[in-house]
Design a protein around this motif. Sequence first.
Motif, PDB file in Angstrom:
ATOM      1  N   SER A 217       0.669  -0.731  -0.222  1.00  0.00           N
ATOM      2  CA  SER A 217       0.221   0.482  -0.258  1.00  0.00           C
ATOM      3  C   SER A 217       0.968   1.078  -0.060  1.00  0.00           C
ATOM      4  O   SER A 217       2.373   1.675   0.131  1.00  0.00           O
ATOM      5  N   HIS A 218       0.108   2.338  -0.296  1.00  0.00           N
ATOM      6  CA  HIS A 218       1.048   3.468  -0.688  1.00  0.00           C
ATOM      7  C   HIS A 218       1.704   4.166   1.682  1.00  0.00           C
ATOM      8  O   HIS A 218       0.495   3.708   1.616  1.00  0.00           O
ATOM      9  N   ASP A 219       2.584   4.859   1.415  1.00  0.00           N
ATOM     10  CA  ASP A 219       2.733   5.195   3.065  1.00  0.00           C
ATOM     11  C   ASP A 219       3.769   5.731   2.433  1.00  0.00           C
ATOM     12  O   ASP A 219       4.801   6.495   2.545  1.00  0.00           O
TER      13      ASP A 219
ATOM     14  N   ARG B   9       3.580   9.018   4.879  1.00  0.00           N
ATOM     15  CA  ARG B   9       4.238   9.349   6.005  1.00  0.00           C
ATOM     16  C   ARG B   9       5.515   9.938   6.501  1.00  0.00           C
ATOM     17  O   ARG B   9       6.473   8.579   5.971  1.00  0.00           O
TER      18      ARG B   9
ATOM     19  N   ASP C 112       0.973   8.954  -1.935  1.00  0.00           N
ATOM     20  CA  ASP C 112       0.043   8.833  -0.903  1.00  0.00           C
ATOM     21  C   ASP C 112      -0.760   9.825  -0.903  1.00  0.00           C
ATOM     22  O   ASP C 112      -0.708  11.024  -0.969  1.00  0.00           O
ATOM     23  N   PRO C 113      -1.877   9.505  -1.669  1.00  0.00           N
ATOM     24  CA  PRO C 113      -2.995  10.284  -1.755  1.00  0.00           C
ATOM     25  C   PRO C 113      -3.411  10.622  -0.372  1.00  0.00           C
ATOM     26  O   PRO C 113      -4.698  11.545  -0.321  1.00  0.00           O
ATOM     27  N   GLN C 114      -3.117   9.601   0.996  1.00  0.00           N
ATOM     28  CA  GLN C 114      -3.563   9.822   2.404  1.00  0.00           C
ATOM     29  C   GLN C 114      -3.028  10.668   3.228  1.00  0.00           C
ATOM     30  O   GLN C 114      -2.983  11.199   4.016  1.00  0.00           O
ATOM     31  N   VAL C 115      -1.172  11.204   2.876  1.00  0.00           N
ATOM     32  CA  VAL C 115      -0.693  12.673   3.003  1.00  0.00           C
ATOM     33  C   VAL C 115      -0.691  13.442   1.955  1.00  0.00           C
ATOM     34  O   VAL C 115      -0.164  13.455   1.160  1.00  0.00           O
TER      35      VAL C 115
ATOM     36  N   GLN D 289       5.206  14.581   2.197  1.00  0.00           N
ATOM     37  CA  GLN D 289       5.788  13.435   0.927  1.00  0.00           C
ATOM     38  C   GLN D 289       7.448  14.694   1.022  1.00  0.00           C
ATOM     39  O   GLN D 289       8.594  13.779   1.809  1.00  0.00           O
TER      40      GLN D 289
END
Length: 279
Positions: A94-96, A98, A127-130, A135
């Motif tokens: 998965s993307h990471d 962080r 990462d679309p969540q960060v 990043q």
Amino acid sequence: MTSTTFRIGGDLGIRRLGFGAMRLPTEPGPAREASLALARRAVELGVTLIDTAHMYGWGANEELLAEALHPYADGLLITTKVGIARSASAGEWSHDGRPDSLRDQVENALRRLRVERIELLQLHRIDPQVPLADQLGALRELQVQGKVGRIGLSEVTVTELGRAREFIDVASVQNRYSLLDREHEPVLAACEAAGIAFLPWRPVAGAASGAAAEVAAVAAELGATPAQVSLAWLLDRSPVILPIPGTARIAHLEENLAAAHLRLTPDHRDRLDRLAEQA
């Protein structure tokens, strides 16, 4: 005449036709020994750009290259990628992005590659969540600390590339691109305009299988293979393109690298250029 070299970031000189190490087996035994021999043969043949990533064997590919090639020859660039993690429970990736994870992956890459500085580090995926600023900010901090020389991106759009350039100097982009797969043509154009290295992955997709009759016809006229024609087209397509074909066989490696000496005529280029419309 097509240039055989390029300066990544404007100062890091390498030969344009490199090697992608992703396919090299890393498990102990004869297959690993063959991988070590192939990596050494690539350097013997003049390769100065080798691409790997944390994701390739979760560090095993980096360790393999260090075992094969350390201490590294002068001018040899081993570029790696961070930003992908593996789930401890399911084993899926998965993307990471962080910052702490990126810093940890870089520290591990430095240890595995046995270097104090990674001359070209690429973010494997945004990462679309960060937040992008977080990043790239983490990678920029590592650059300021001297642990990273230049920063690149992978699988980005023109918009993402433009946003990233607001935070960092982007030295390279690694996107999927080939003679028969030109989805990222706009990204290539943006890289060419800015002097950013463009590293196409899967650079001989489709053509190597013989699926394209026109590629096979050009190859026959030149006494070459479809894969060689595909690589020669890439080298001719733009001076910022740095193909990184991968293989686990020395004969295939030698075949790929011979493409650097293949010259396409204007007629060949025209015929190959038109394949994008047909594809």
